[in-house]
Design a protein around this motif. Structure first.
Motif, PDB file in Angstrom:
ATOM      1  N   ILE A 143     -14.505 -23.494 -14.561  1.00 51.72           N
ATOM      2  CA  ILE A 143     -13.869 -24.794 -14.767  1.00 51.72           C
ATOM      3  C   ILE A 143     -14.728 -25.655 -15.691  1.00 51.72           C
ATOM      4  N   SER A 144     -16.034 -25.660 -15.473  1.00 54.22           N
ATOM      5  CA  SER A 144     -16.936 -26.446 -16.323  1.00 54.22           C
ATOM      6  C   SER A 144     -16.943 -25.929 -17.753  1.00 54.22           C
ATOM      7  N   SER A 145     -16.958 -24.610 -17.914  1.00 57.01           N
ATOM      8  CA  SER A 145     -16.967 -24.021 -19.249  1.00 57.01           C
ATOM      9  C   SER A 145     -15.668 -24.301 -19.995  1.00 57.01           C
ATOM     10  N   ALA A 146     -14.541 -24.238 -19.296  1.00 61.77           N
ATOM     11  CA  ALA A 146     -13.257 -24.517 -19.933  1.00 61.77           C
ATOM     12  C   ALA A 146     -13.184 -25.971 -20.392  1.00 61.77           C
ATOM     13  N   ALA A 147     -13.693 -26.876 -19.581  1.00 62.82           N
ATOM     14  CA  ALA A 147     -13.681 -28.294 -19.966  1.00 62.82           C
ATOM     15  C   ALA A 147     -14.580 -28.545 -21.170  1.00 62.82           C
ATOM     16  N   LEU A 148     -15.756 -27.936 -21.194  1.00 60.90           N
ATOM     17  CA  LEU A 148     -16.665 -28.105 -22.320  1.00 60.90           C
ATOM     18  C   LEU A 148     -16.104 -27.490 -23.590  1.00 60.90           C
ATOM     19  N   ALA A 149     -15.568 -26.273 -23.486  1.00 57.42           N
ATOM     20  CA  ALA A 149     -14.985 -25.618 -24.661  1.00 57.42           C
ATOM     21  C   ALA A 149     -13.793 -26.403 -25.196  1.00 57.42           C
ATOM     22  N   GLY A 150     -12.965 -26.914 -24.305  1.00 57.42           N
ATOM     23  CA  GLY A 150     -11.820 -27.721 -24.728  1.00 57.42           C
ATOM     24  C   GLY A 150     -12.238 -28.996 -25.433  1.00 57.42           C
ATOM     25  N   ALA A 151     -13.289 -29.629 -24.953  1.00 59.64           N
ATOM     26  CA  ALA A 151     -13.780 -30.857 -25.586  1.00 59.64           C
ATOM     27  C   ALA A 151     -14.315 -30.577 -26.981  1.00 59.64           C
ATOM     28  N   ILE A 152     -15.076 -29.491 -27.121  1.00 57.75           N
ATOM     29  CA  ILE A 152     -15.648 -29.164 -28.432  1.00 57.75           C
ATOM     30  C   ILE A 152     -14.558 -28.766 -29.419  1.00 57.75           C
ATOM     31  N   ILE A 153     -13.662 -27.885 -28.994  1.00 54.30           N
ATOM     32  CA  ILE A 153     -12.584 -27.445 -29.878  1.00 54.30           C
ATOM     33  C   ILE A 153     -11.674 -28.618 -30.237  1.00 54.30           C
ATOM     34  N   GLY A 154     -11.384 -29.466 -29.265  1.00 52.54           N
ATOM     35  CA  GLY A 154     -10.547 -30.636 -29.524  1.00 52.54           C
ATOM     36  C   GLY A 154     -11.168 -31.609 -30.510  1.00 52.54           C
ATOM     37  N   GLN A 155     -12.452 -31.852 -30.374  1.00 49.09           N
ATOM     38  CA  GLN A 155     -13.125 -32.763 -31.299  1.00 49.09           C
ATOM     39  C   GLN A 155     -13.112 -32.223 -32.716  1.00 49.09           C
ATOM     40  N   LEU A 156     -13.412 -30.946 -32.850  1.00 48.18           N
ATOM     41  CA  LEU A 156     -13.437 -30.361 -34.195  1.00 48.18           C
ATOM     42  C   LEU A 156     -12.039 -30.290 -34.813  1.00 48.18           C
ATOM     43  N   THR A 157     -11.075 -29.835 -34.044  1.00 42.97           N
ATOM     44  CA  THR A 157      -9.719 -29.675 -34.550  1.00 42.97           C
ATOM     45  C   THR A 157      -9.060 -31.016 -34.844  1.00 42.97           C
ATOM     46  N   PHE A 158      -9.035 -31.881 -33.854  1.00 42.67           N
ATOM     47  CA  PHE A 158      -8.332 -33.141 -34.032  1.00 42.67           C
ATOM     48  C   PHE A 158      -9.095 -34.102 -34.932  1.00 42.67           C
ATOM     49  N   GLY A 159     -10.396 -33.956 -35.008  1.00 38.89           N
ATOM     50  CA  GLY A 159     -11.165 -34.766 -35.950  1.00 38.89           C
ATOM     51  C   GLY A 159     -10.823 -34.439 -37.384  1.00 38.89           C
TER      52      GLY A 159
END
Length: 76
Positions: A15-31
């Motif tokens: 759960i922690s890894s999925a949240a961290l990966a989602g945050a990183i991918i989201g920042q890079l993609t949506f940024g």
């Protein structure tokens, strides 16, 4: 008081890894998309994705085929 849904170390980690990966991918993609398409459009789409994820997390149910923590990991 007994814990209704005991959590293993692996479930906590997933759960922690999925949240961290989602945050990183989201920042890079949506940024990068915000630079091209504009902040307002990307902000609205980000909010829509957050709402879908929140509703999905709220609908997690106990099942014999898939663990409740696995379902939460998939909705993150």
């Amino acid at each position: 008081m007994a814990i209704k849904y005991p959590q293993t170390q692996g479930q906590t980690s997933s759960i922690s890894s999925a949240a961290l990966a989602g945050a990183i991918i989201g920042q890079l993609t949506f940024g990068s998309l915000a630079d091209r398409l504009g902040r307002r459009a990307i902000f609205v789409s980000t909010i829509a994705i957050v709402i879908v994820g929140a509703l999905g997390s709220a609908t997690v149910v106990e099942s014999s085929s898939i663990n409740i923590y696995t379902q939460l990991t998939l909705w993150l």
